[in-house]
Design a protein around this motif. Structure first.
Motif, PDB file in Angstrom:
ATOM      1  N   PHE A  27      17.000  -6.340  34.483  1.00 42.86           N
ATOM      2  CA  PHE A  27      17.400  -6.420  33.079  1.00 42.86           C
ATOM      3  C   PHE A  27      18.575  -7.390  32.932  1.00 42.86           C
ATOM      4  CE2 PHE A  27      19.635  -4.836  29.313  1.00 42.86           C
ATOM      5  CZ  PHE A  27      18.589  -4.844  28.407  1.00 42.86           C
ATOM      6  N   GLU A  28      19.506  -7.318  33.871  1.00 41.58           N
ATOM      7  CA  GLU A  28      20.660  -8.233  33.885  1.00 41.58           C
ATOM      8  C   GLU A  28      20.187  -9.681  33.939  1.00 41.58           C
ATOM      9  OE1 GLU A  28      24.435  -9.869  34.039  1.00 41.58           O
ATOM     10  OE2 GLU A  28      24.061  -7.734  33.749  1.00 41.58           O
ATOM     11  N   GLU A  29      19.248  -9.971  34.837  1.00 42.75           N
ATOM     12  CA  GLU A  29      18.748 -11.337  34.978  1.00 42.75           C
ATOM     13  C   GLU A  29      18.004 -11.800  33.737  1.00 42.75           C
ATOM     14  OE1 GLU A  29      17.722 -11.778  39.698  1.00 42.75           O
ATOM     15  OE2 GLU A  29      16.481 -10.402  38.508  1.00 42.75           O
ATOM     16  N   MET A  30      17.149 -10.931  33.207  1.00 36.33           N
ATOM     17  CA  MET A  30      16.283 -11.333  32.094  1.00 36.33           C
ATOM     18  C   MET A  30      16.997 -11.431  30.760  1.00 36.33           C
ATOM     19  SD  MET A  30      13.267 -12.210  32.721  1.00 36.33           S
ATOM     20  CE  MET A  30      12.770 -12.196  31.027  1.00 36.33           C
ATOM     21  N   PHE A  31      17.936 -10.552  30.508  1.00 36.79           N
ATOM     22  CA  PHE A  31      18.494 -10.491  29.164  1.00 36.79           C
ATOM     23  C   PHE A  31      20.008 -10.648  29.104  1.00 36.79           C
ATOM     24  CE2 PHE A  31      14.474  -8.217  28.981  1.00 36.79           C
ATOM     25  CZ  PHE A  31      13.850  -8.940  27.988  1.00 36.79           C
ATOM     26  N   VAL A  32      20.715  -9.896  29.894  1.00 32.96           N
ATOM     27  CA  VAL A  32      22.170  -9.844  29.733  1.00 32.96           C
ATOM     28  C   VAL A  32      22.817 -11.209  29.954  1.00 32.96           C
ATOM     29  CG1 VAL A  32      24.322  -8.799  30.534  1.00 32.96           C
ATOM     30  CG2 VAL A  32      22.253  -7.393  30.317  1.00 32.96           C
ATOM     31  N   GLN A  33      22.498 -11.878  31.050  1.00 36.98           N
ATOM     32  CA  GLN A  33      23.211 -13.122  31.342  1.00 36.98           C
ATOM     33  C   GLN A  33      22.977 -14.196  30.280  1.00 36.98           C
ATOM     34  OE1 GLN A  33      22.273 -14.998  35.095  1.00 36.98           O
ATOM     35  NE2 GLN A  33      20.077 -14.719  34.847  1.00 36.98           N
ATOM     36  N   ARG A  34      21.757 -14.387  29.840  1.00 35.03           N
ATOM     37  CA  ARG A  34      21.515 -15.454  28.860  1.00 35.03           C
ATOM     38  C   ARG A  34      22.044 -15.089  27.474  1.00 35.03           C
ATOM     39  NH1 ARG A  34      15.591 -15.388  26.625  1.00 35.03           N
ATOM     40  NH2 ARG A  34      15.076 -13.220  26.996  1.00 35.03           N
TER      41      ARG A  34
END
Length: 166
Positions: A27-34
């Motif tokens: 979830f961090e990779e897919m949504f949070v960072q961007r």
């Protein structure tokens, strides 16, 4: 189509509780960072330029609103969820915004096709790597990483140039 409301920037949500695809990312990779990169930029840009920041939500899932509120960290934002009234659609929310910002969504392309001022920030290829399978703006053709209304790299200077242009 209603006329756009001056001084509004609407971000299109692509929130999903889990990515459904060949490769599963966190979830961090897919949504949070961007979203953290883009929202932090949009909050500052909106404050400096006296714009109202809006988020066009794609679900009525309370997790989606909580997700954005966590990133916003108390900063002002108007959440728009369709349908808020009979017949209200995400298309109308895009049509009413002075500028629409989208990250890897069909609605972003549709907003541009409808003639709306639309910024496309396609960051997953850059953030997750070319083997992630995420397309850059202009896929399947070869376009540079930045243009008058798009960016494939997470650079606030490029984002500012695009929004100033739009």
């Amino acid at each position: 189509t209603e006329k756009s409301v001056p001084d509004t920037i609407a971000l299109i949500s692509t929130f999903r509780s889990k990515y459904m695809g060949k490769i599963e990312f966190s979830f961090e990779e897919m949504f949070v960072q961007r979203y953290r990169i883009v929202i932090e930029f949009l909050v500052e840009y909106s404050q400096i330029n006296k714009k109202e920041l809006q988020i066009i939500r794609n679900t009525n899932n309370p997790d989606e609103k909580f997700f954005f509120e966590e990133i916003l960290a108390g900063e002002k934002c108007v959440f728009i969820h369709q349908p808020t009234r009979r017949g209200y659609t995400s298309y109308e929310a895009c049509d009413r915004a002075e500028v629409v910002v989208g990250l890897e969504s069909t609605l972003t392309y549709e907003s541009a096709a409808r003639g709306n001022k639309t910024a496309m920030f396609s960051l997953n290829d850059y953030l997750l790597g070319p083997s992630s399978g995420f397309a850059r703006v202009g896929y399947t053709l070869e376009y540079p990483d930045e243009g008058p209304f798009w960016a494939n790299i997470p650079d606030p200077k490029i984002f500012k140039k695009i929004l100033d242009h739009l």
